[in-house]
Motif scaffolding. Sequence first.
Motif, PDB file in Angstrom:
ATOM      1  N   HIS A  93       0.826  -1.217   0.000  1.00  0.00           N
ATOM      2  CA  HIS A  93       0.000   0.000   0.000  1.00  0.00           C
ATOM      3  C   HIS A  93       0.857   1.263   0.000  1.00  0.00           C
ATOM      4  CE1 HIS A  93       1.008  -0.418   4.286  1.00  0.00           C
ATOM      5  NE2 HIS A  93       0.731   0.867   4.413  1.00  0.00           N
ATOM      6  N   GLN A  94       2.121   1.138   0.419  1.00  0.00           N
ATOM      7  CA  GLN A  94       2.989   2.313   0.453  1.00  0.00           C
ATOM      8  C   GLN A  94       3.207   2.909  -0.940  1.00  0.00           C
ATOM      9  OE1 GLN A  94       3.607  -0.578   1.896  1.00  0.00           O
ATOM     10  NE2 GLN A  94       4.346  -0.319   4.014  1.00  0.00           N
ATOM     11  N   ILE A  95       3.155   2.041  -1.973  1.00  0.00           N
ATOM     12  CA  ILE A  95       3.346   2.532  -3.341  1.00  0.00           C
ATOM     13  C   ILE A  95       2.226   3.493  -3.714  1.00  0.00           C
ATOM     14  CG2 ILE A  95       3.382   1.853  -5.768  1.00  0.00           C
ATOM     15  CD1 ILE A  95       4.734  -0.723  -4.969  1.00  0.00           C
ATOM     16  N   PHE A  96       0.989   3.119  -3.401  1.00  0.00           N
ATOM     17  CA  PHE A  96      -0.148   3.967  -3.732  1.00  0.00           C
ATOM     18  C   PHE A  96      -0.180   5.231  -2.880  1.00  0.00           C
ATOM     19  CE2 PHE A  96      -2.756   0.072  -5.277  1.00  0.00           C
ATOM     20  CZ  PHE A  96      -2.020   0.062  -6.450  1.00  0.00           C
ATOM     21  N   PRO A 110      -4.934  -7.065  -6.500  1.00  0.00           N
ATOM     22  CA  PRO A 110      -5.824  -8.206  -6.251  1.00  0.00           C
ATOM     23  C   PRO A 110      -7.043  -7.832  -5.402  1.00  0.00           C
ATOM     24  CG  PRO A 110      -3.540  -8.880  -6.027  1.00  0.00           C
ATOM     25  CD  PRO A 110      -3.523  -7.394  -6.201  1.00  0.00           C
ATOM     26  N   THR A 111      -6.847  -6.954  -4.416  1.00  0.00           N
ATOM     27  CA  THR A 111      -7.987  -6.520  -3.598  1.00  0.00           C
ATOM     28  C   THR A 111      -8.998  -5.775  -4.445  1.00  0.00           C
ATOM     29  OG1 THR A 111      -6.562  -6.323  -1.652  1.00  0.00           O
ATOM     30  CG2 THR A 111      -8.667  -5.172  -1.589  1.00  0.00           C
ATOM     31  N   TYR A 112      -8.507  -4.909  -5.306  1.00  0.00           N
ATOM     32  CA  TYR A 112      -9.380  -4.127  -6.183  1.00  0.00           C
ATOM     33  C   TYR A 112     -10.255  -5.049  -7.022  1.00  0.00           C
ATOM     34  CZ  TYR A 112     -10.785  -0.507  -9.515  1.00  0.00           C
ATOM     35  OH  TYR A 112     -11.518   0.365 -10.287  1.00  0.00           O
ATOM     36  N   HIS A 138      -7.568  -2.279   0.355  1.00  0.00           N
ATOM     37  CA  HIS A 138      -6.227  -2.655  -0.080  1.00  0.00           C
ATOM     38  C   HIS A 138      -5.202  -2.378   1.008  1.00  0.00           C
ATOM     39  CE1 HIS A 138      -2.297  -1.634  -1.994  1.00  0.00           C
ATOM     40  NE2 HIS A 138      -2.485  -2.828  -2.501  1.00  0.00           N
ATOM     41  N   LYS A 139      -5.316  -1.210   1.646  1.00  0.00           N
ATOM     42  CA  LYS A 139      -4.376  -0.871   2.723  1.00  0.00           C
ATOM     43  C   LYS A 139      -4.523  -1.836   3.885  1.00  0.00           C
ATOM     44  CE  LYS A 139      -2.894   2.948   5.693  1.00  0.00           C
ATOM     45  NZ  LYS A 139      -3.081   4.383   6.037  1.00  0.00           N
ATOM     46  N   LYS A 140      -5.754  -2.171   4.223  1.00  0.00           N
ATOM     47  CA  LYS A 140      -5.999  -3.086   5.339  1.00  0.00           C
ATOM     48  C   LYS A 140      -5.363  -4.449   5.081  1.00  0.00           C
ATOM     49  CE  LYS A 140      -9.710  -5.392   7.910  1.00  0.00           C
ATOM     50  NZ  LYS A 140      -9.160  -6.739   7.679  1.00  0.00           N
ATOM     51  N   PHE A 141      -5.594  -5.029   3.894  1.00  0.00           N
ATOM     52  CA  PHE A 141      -5.035  -6.344   3.594  1.00  0.00           C
ATOM     53  C   PHE A 141      -3.512  -6.282   3.491  1.00  0.00           C
ATOM     54  CE2 PHE A 141      -9.364  -7.347   1.888  1.00  0.00           C
ATOM     55  CZ  PHE A 141      -9.612  -8.395   2.745  1.00  0.00           C
ATOM     56  N   SER A 142      -2.992  -5.169   2.990  1.00  0.00           N
ATOM     57  CA  SER A 142      -1.543  -5.028   2.889  1.00  0.00           C
ATOM     58  C   SER A 142      -0.900  -4.974   4.274  1.00  0.00           C
ATOM     59  CB  SER A 142      -1.205  -3.764   2.100  1.00  0.00           C
ATOM     60  OG  SER A 142       0.193  -3.593   2.005  1.00  0.00           O
ATOM     61  N   ILE A 143      -1.520  -4.237   5.185  1.00  0.00           N
ATOM     62  CA  ILE A 143      -0.990  -4.140   6.558  1.00  0.00           C
ATOM     63  C   ILE A 143      -1.155  -5.464   7.302  1.00  0.00           C
ATOM     64  CG2 ILE A 143      -1.325  -3.043   8.807  1.00  0.00           C
ATOM     65  CD1 ILE A 143      -2.067  -0.476   7.302  1.00  0.00           C
ATOM     66  N   ASP A 144      -2.301  -6.117   7.111  1.00  0.00           N
ATOM     67  CA  ASP A 144      -2.575  -7.372   7.818  1.00  0.00           C
ATOM     68  C   ASP A 144      -1.715  -8.533   7.337  1.00  0.00           C
ATOM     69  OD1 ASP A 144      -4.444  -6.081   9.288  1.00  0.00           O
ATOM     70  OD2 ASP A 144      -6.190  -6.878   8.249  1.00  0.00           O
ATOM     71  N   ALA A 145      -0.988  -8.319   6.228  1.00  0.00           N
ATOM     72  CA  ALA A 145      -0.152  -9.410   5.692  1.00  0.00           C
ATOM     73  C   ALA A 145       0.913  -9.842   6.687  1.00  0.00           C
ATOM     74  CB  ALA A 145       0.496  -8.976   4.383  1.00  0.00           C
ATOM     75  N   GLY A 146       1.310  -8.930   7.569  1.00  0.00           N
ATOM     76  CA  GLY A 146       2.335  -9.273   8.557  1.00  0.00           C
ATOM     77  C   GLY A 146       1.782  -9.827   9.846  1.00  0.00           C
ATOM     78  N   LYS A 147       0.466 -10.011   9.916  1.00  0.00           N
ATOM     79  CA  LYS A 147      -0.163 -10.509  11.138  1.00  0.00           C
ATOM     80  C   LYS A 147      -0.642 -11.936  10.945  1.00  0.00           C
ATOM     81  CE  LYS A 147      -1.909  -5.852  12.179  1.00  0.00           C
ATOM     82  NZ  LYS A 147      -3.139  -5.045  12.413  1.00  0.00           N
ATOM     83  N   ASN A 148      -0.712 -12.674  12.032  1.00  0.00           N
ATOM     84  CA  ASN A 148      -1.251 -14.024  11.974  1.00  0.00           C
ATOM     85  C   ASN A 148      -2.762 -13.966  11.793  1.00  0.00           C
ATOM     86  OD1 ASN A 148       1.095 -15.580  12.266  1.00  0.00           O
ATOM     87  ND2 ASN A 148       1.124 -15.180  14.470  1.00  0.00           N
TER      88      ASN A 148
END
Length: 630
Positions: A225-228, A241-243, A277-287
């Motif tokens: 999400h940092q790119i956007f 992919p989220t979009y 998109h931001k939510k899924f991108s951030i949650d990628a590092g969480k279990n």
Amino acid sequence: MVAPLLTWPWEGLGSFKYILYGPFLAKILHARRQDDASQTIWCLHILILCALRGLMYQAWTSYSNMLFLTRNRRILKQGVDFKQIDQEWDWDNFILLQAAIATLIFYMFPFLGDLPTWNTRGFIAVVLLHIAFSEPLYYLTHKYFHGNYLFTNYHSLHHSSPVPQPFTAGHLTLFEHLVLAVVIGIPIIGACLLGIGSISMIYSYVLIFDLLRCLGHCNIEIVPHQIFESFPFIRYLLYSPTYHSLHHTEMDTNFCLFMPIYDLLGNTLNSKSWDMHKKFSIDAGKNGRVPDFVFLAHVVDMTSAMHAQFVFRSYGSMPFTTRVILLPCLPICFLVMLFMWAKSKTFLVSFYNLRGRLHQTWSVPRFGFQYFLPFAADGINKHIEEAILRADRLGVKVISLAALNKNEALNGGGTLFVNKHPNLKVKVVHGNTLTAAVILNEIPEDVTEVFLTGATSKLGRAIALYLCRKRVKVLMLTLSTERFQKIQKEAPTDYQKYLVQVTKYQAAQNCKTWIVGKWITPREQSFAPTGAHFHQFVVPPILRFRRDCTYGDLAAMKLPEDVEGLGSCEYTMDRGVVHACHAGGVVHSLEGWTHHEVGAIDVDRIDVVWKAALNHGLKPVSSVSKLIPQ
């Protein structure tokens, strides 16, 4: 009336449709024999491009199903089930269709066979033509396909797949793929007609087109999400992919091909696109969600390792058999095996949902033959222990040990770990109580005598003690009188006479019910009388040597009908069928039992576990069942 251009002309050919690539190969061979390279070059490029496209979609699908890498990046959390896999079985029809269309175009414009290898202006032209023509054309036709008639008769097929996968991108009707062929063909033909086309341009455009289609359907958010946030304008030039997944859940939005700017201009942009998109991108590092139940499996051999869902999804959805076509992949599998040994980490391979509870299968990175190497025992136990402790830290409620992971000589059927870690919250289960119940359930009620090999093993002991209580004579094959007598003393005094020690296979020459718990050779099978039936709980299964006898499968049960997201077969089992030890862990979890099931089998609990399994909707695979109360 069936809508026109709905089905594929080669639909009846099944897997034989690939014969249709034969004329391309024949053309190449014939032209080379005539020393006419100009007639072969375009056929060769079409075949190479088709192969690369197929490989592209397969690679993306494999990545999407590598749960040990992508489990925290998944957008839609449910699994891909057998129904979706079957629906998308012929996902690659469009590659064959576009190969045929390309052939027609080459015949119409012979000069295309003389394209140069590279032309920089061609790359610029194909990008501009794509933006100016392909993107808006796709956007408009896609919206039109969501109208009542076209959606009902055509596009609903694509949206019938609940979980987007790269193969879903190819899951369209013939009519839709003809339209898509126009979309992808305009930039290529346009650049070539302008005289600035090139072979590298065609390869690049087609493969990047496929790559972006796979990206949108992969169900794994990999675009940071940092790119956007750093470059906001990029969000309108490239979808994520989220979009695209939002289009599958809220179908009146996000119609673009690859560029969301057309949704913006058409007022069909989903307002939640960037936030999700931001939510899924951030949650990628969480279990993600903690599973309620884990089945700890292991690989049997290198060939069966290719049966994993992330290798070939369609192959994994069918019961395992050795396929000759996969043998060339063995060197790659061998390298992966070496990597697994070096990495030495338990990994997630599949999951399904049952009664609102998440069930996962983890695999120990060890192959079957290693369990029989004395020097490997400590390392294997270490991996199993680490998996149990990991499950305990996560909050898993039950972990069930598969086959060799609970070997008596290895760890006492799981006793080693329970004794070493007395404060475990996760319940360790070997599942053998239900395994014994399944085997006993297969024995007809009129049987009065059985021959039992592996008689002093964990399962053999429980089966013998249960049968003697039913006044069935059990010929227990064992050379150890001490071990036999120890088991015999566990039986009630009135039933001890039904347990008989034998030391040779010849003792069972008149017994038609063999229960095999130790691998037996064809010669040893020859002592069974004609018409004998071999029940078995031995890994690997015995060879079906006798044509005048019948053989039972390994103990297994069919999962309840309401299981969700199950899309892979457990080794040689049919769809929806799991090994009895796996089912035993499922029952333990569903019942909420708070005890460990390790070590020796409690014979008094066999009926209890069996009734609980039936009450939860699990069904025996065999229809022969009388000894255990129903």
